[in-house]
Design a protein around this motif. Structure first.
Motif, PDB file in Angstrom:
ATOM      1  N   UNK A   1       9.774  -3.200   8.191  1.00 51.52           N
ATOM      2  CA  UNK A   1       8.341  -3.361   7.934  1.00 51.52           C
ATOM      3  C   UNK A   1       7.929  -4.791   7.578  1.00 51.52           C
ATOM      4  N   UNK A   2       8.903  -5.628   7.237  1.00 54.64           N
ATOM      5  CA  UNK A   2       8.526  -6.990   6.851  1.00 54.64           C
ATOM      6  C   UNK A   2       9.455  -8.068   7.435  1.00 54.64           C
ATOM      7  N   UNK A   3      10.710  -8.084   7.001  1.00 52.97           N
ATOM      8  CA  UNK A   3      11.601  -9.201   7.343  1.00 52.97           C
ATOM      9  C   UNK A   3      11.938  -9.272   8.835  1.00 52.97           C
ATOM     10  N   UNK A   4      11.862  -8.141   9.519  1.00 54.26           N
ATOM     11  CA  UNK A   4      12.092  -8.151  10.960  1.00 54.26           C
ATOM     12  C   UNK A   4      10.869  -8.564  11.757  1.00 54.26           C
ATOM     13  N   UNK A   5       9.702  -8.437  11.152  1.00 57.18           N
ATOM     14  CA  UNK A   5       8.458  -8.742  11.857  1.00 57.18           C
ATOM     15  C   UNK A   5       8.001 -10.186  11.665  1.00 57.18           C
TER      16      UNK A   5
ATOM     17  N   UNK B   1      20.177  -4.061   9.017  1.00 52.54           N
ATOM     18  CA  UNK B   1      19.214  -3.435   9.920  1.00 52.54           C
ATOM     19  C   UNK B   1      18.182  -2.651   9.127  1.00 52.54           C
ATOM     20  N   UNK B   2      18.570  -2.257   7.881  1.00 54.64           N
ATOM     21  CA  UNK B   2      17.659  -1.467   7.052  1.00 54.64           C
ATOM     22  C   UNK B   2      17.921  -1.741   5.575  1.00 54.64           C
TER      23      UNK B   2
ATOM     24  N   UNK C   1       0.838  -1.208   0.000  1.00 50.96           N
ATOM     25  CA  UNK C   1       0.000   0.000   0.000  1.00 50.96           C
ATOM     26  C   UNK C   1       0.873   1.258   0.000  1.00 50.96           C
ATOM     27  N   UNK C   2       1.992   1.180   0.732  1.00 50.60           N
ATOM     28  CA  UNK C   2       2.901   2.329   0.823  1.00 50.60           C
ATOM     29  C   UNK C   2       3.739   2.479  -0.450  1.00 50.60           C
ATOM     30  N   UNK C   3       4.079   1.361  -1.079  1.00 49.77           N
ATOM     31  CA  UNK C   3       4.927   1.421  -2.268  1.00 49.77           C
ATOM     32  C   UNK C   3       6.404   1.506  -1.926  1.00 49.77           C
ATOM     33  N   UNK C   4       6.750   2.448  -1.033  1.00 48.66           N
ATOM     34  CA  UNK C   4       8.124   2.558  -0.531  1.00 48.66           C
ATOM     35  C   UNK C   4       8.122   2.191   0.950  1.00 48.66           C
ATOM     36  N   UNK C   5       9.043   1.330   1.328  1.00 50.11           N
ATOM     37  CA  UNK C   5       9.075   0.873   2.726  1.00 50.11           C
ATOM     38  C   UNK C   5      10.447   0.290   3.026  1.00 50.11           C
ATOM     39  N   UNK C   6      10.648  -0.071   4.292  1.00 53.76           N
ATOM     40  CA  UNK C   6      11.905  -0.701   4.698  1.00 53.76           C
ATOM     41  C   UNK C   6      11.657  -2.201   4.827  1.00 53.76           C
ATOM     42  N   UNK C   7      12.311  -2.958   3.962  1.00 50.73           N
ATOM     43  CA  UNK C   7      12.104  -4.415   3.905  1.00 50.73           C
ATOM     44  C   UNK C   7      12.383  -5.081   5.252  1.00 50.73           C
ATOM     45  N   UNK C   8      13.344  -4.550   6.010  1.00 48.02           N
ATOM     46  CA  UNK C   8      13.664  -5.152   7.313  1.00 48.02           C
ATOM     47  C   UNK C   8      12.660  -4.694   8.369  1.00 48.02           C
TER      48      UNK C   8
END
Length: 401
Positions: A133-137, A392-393, A124-131
């Motif tokens: 917002x996703x891979x860390x969670x 980390x990011x 939905x955001x299009x731009x995000x931090x893969x770690x």
């Protein structure tokens, strides 16, 4: 040529250890670092042999290089990873009765739900931090649900787990914040175990409390140590695998296009994961305590010494892997079967199947839902850790299908 310096505490080494590994493999495959007084094996054959040799390379002092994490009490946070047989066999056998392949396989639908939940938000955001917002969670949620950690506590548990592995520049030991975080996690899991004793549930923590093998049961401390190991080793390494997978694939546009060409084409997802595990593995260095002299390559590492097994180096050894410094999704299965990213022998990673399952679900879902993906490689930030390698990011931009 400059002197060969192998310093895992150095931030520059952590940014890119592979040139140092390559020099060690060629010039000094049983290298002794006098400054920190450890030995290191960097060739694939030697690392693999060490994993499989009984009675020489001991785990009983732990697997970490840092002085405060090294010693006879390492098992209190590293569970059976900080033990030798027969203690290791007993504990691993008991834990395996709770942490079963069936329990892992049964997680797939929930892993898919969690993946969809986080991907929905990200796309939905299009731009995000893969770690962030996703891979860390995702891995933290999977491990937490398995153990029974409530949703409200997971961000804090992940924060503590991150602190446990973070290392300060120029500090050659576990920082104070890491020690405090370790104690906080132990206290948290002790409370959780006490709760499950009063009121059992369907989670892994309750299953471990109920496990019995020939009249033998796990103690509370043994369960707490295993939960600690799971959240640090299981959560951190899978996050790093997902980060590396996206970072490295997007640096190879031809291979990136092939992976994302067909939304239903899962054929390349497994090779993508396996080549990432080989090329830039999350767990880079594991320590061992020598119970006997080890004589190799014209040198002797003495009994009582600390030995590092350089997994990251073994996976780049050109004696085993063709063009080892190339990231290649077409690498042969025979070669990939030789990777040592999950260790080997009796200490082969108990969570390997779970890590691979999470990565497969996450990356297959990404391919199905994303037409294009770009990583801002110059803006990616690496984690600083002696033994764990990852990001980390990882800032990304996506275009959904």
């Amino acid at each position: 040529m400059s002197a060969l310096v192998f310093d895992p505490f150095d931030y520059a080494f952590q940014e890119d250890p592979y040139p140092v590994y390559a020099r060690c493999r060629e010039e000094d495959p049983l290298h002794h670092d006098e400054r920190h007084d450890f030995w290191v094996l960097t060739r694939h054959a030697d690392v693999q042999q060490a994993f499989r040799t009984e009675g020489v390379y001991s785990n009983a002092m732990g697997v970490s290089l840092e002085p405060s994490a090294w010693g006879p009490h390492a098992h209190k946070v590293m569970s059976f990873l900080g033990m030798d047989p027969p203690r290791q066999q007993r504990l691993r056998s008991l834990v395996s009765k709770g942490f079963t392949p069936r329990r892992v396989t049964a997680l797939r639908p929930r892993i898919q739900e969690l993946t969809d939940h986080y991907l929905d938000r990200c796309l939905e955001q299009g731009s995000f931090d893969w770690i962030a917002d996703f891979a860390g969670k995702l891995p933290m949620d999977v491990i937490s649900e398995m153990m029974g950690v409530p949703e409200a506590d997971r961000d804090e548990v992940r924060r503590l787990a991150d602190l446990v592995v973070h290392r300060e520049d120029g500090v050659h030991d576990v920082p104070q914040a890491g020690m405090v975080a370790s104690l906080d996690l132990v206290v948290y899991y002790a409370d959780m175990v006490a709760q499950r004793k009063r009121q059992p549930t369907e989670d892994l923590t309750s299953a471990l409390l109920a496990v019995e093998l020939d009249g033998d049961r796990l103690t509370d401390d043994e369960i707490i140590a295993f939960l600690f190991l799971m959240v640090v080793a299981g959560n951190e390494t899978t996050t790093k695998l997902l980060g590396h997978a996206l970072f490295h694939l997007t640096r190879h546009p031809d291979q990136l296009d092939r992976v994302f060409a067909d939304p239903e084409g899962a054929d390349l997802v497994v090779p993508w994961i396996e080549e990432t595990l080989r090329y830039d593995t999350s767990s880079q260095l594991l320590a061992r305590h020598l119970l006997q002299d080890v004589e190799l390559h014209g040198k002797v590492a003495p009994k009582g010494a600390k030995m590092l097994l350089a997994i990251g180096s073994a996976n780049r050894d050109d004696r085993v892997f063709d063009r080892p410094d190339d990231y290649d999704l077409d690498r042969s299965k025979d070669e990939l079967s030789q990777l040592v990213s999950f260790g080997g022998g009796r200490h082969f990673c108990l969570g390997a199947n779970l890590a691979r399952l999470e990565a497969q679900v996450a990356l297959h879902s990404l391919v199905q839902r994303v037409r294009q993906i770009e990583v801002a490689h110059d803006e990616c930030v690496r984690v600083h850790s002696v033994s764990v390698r990852g990001f980390a990011s990882v800032p990304v931009r996506t275009e959904a299908r």
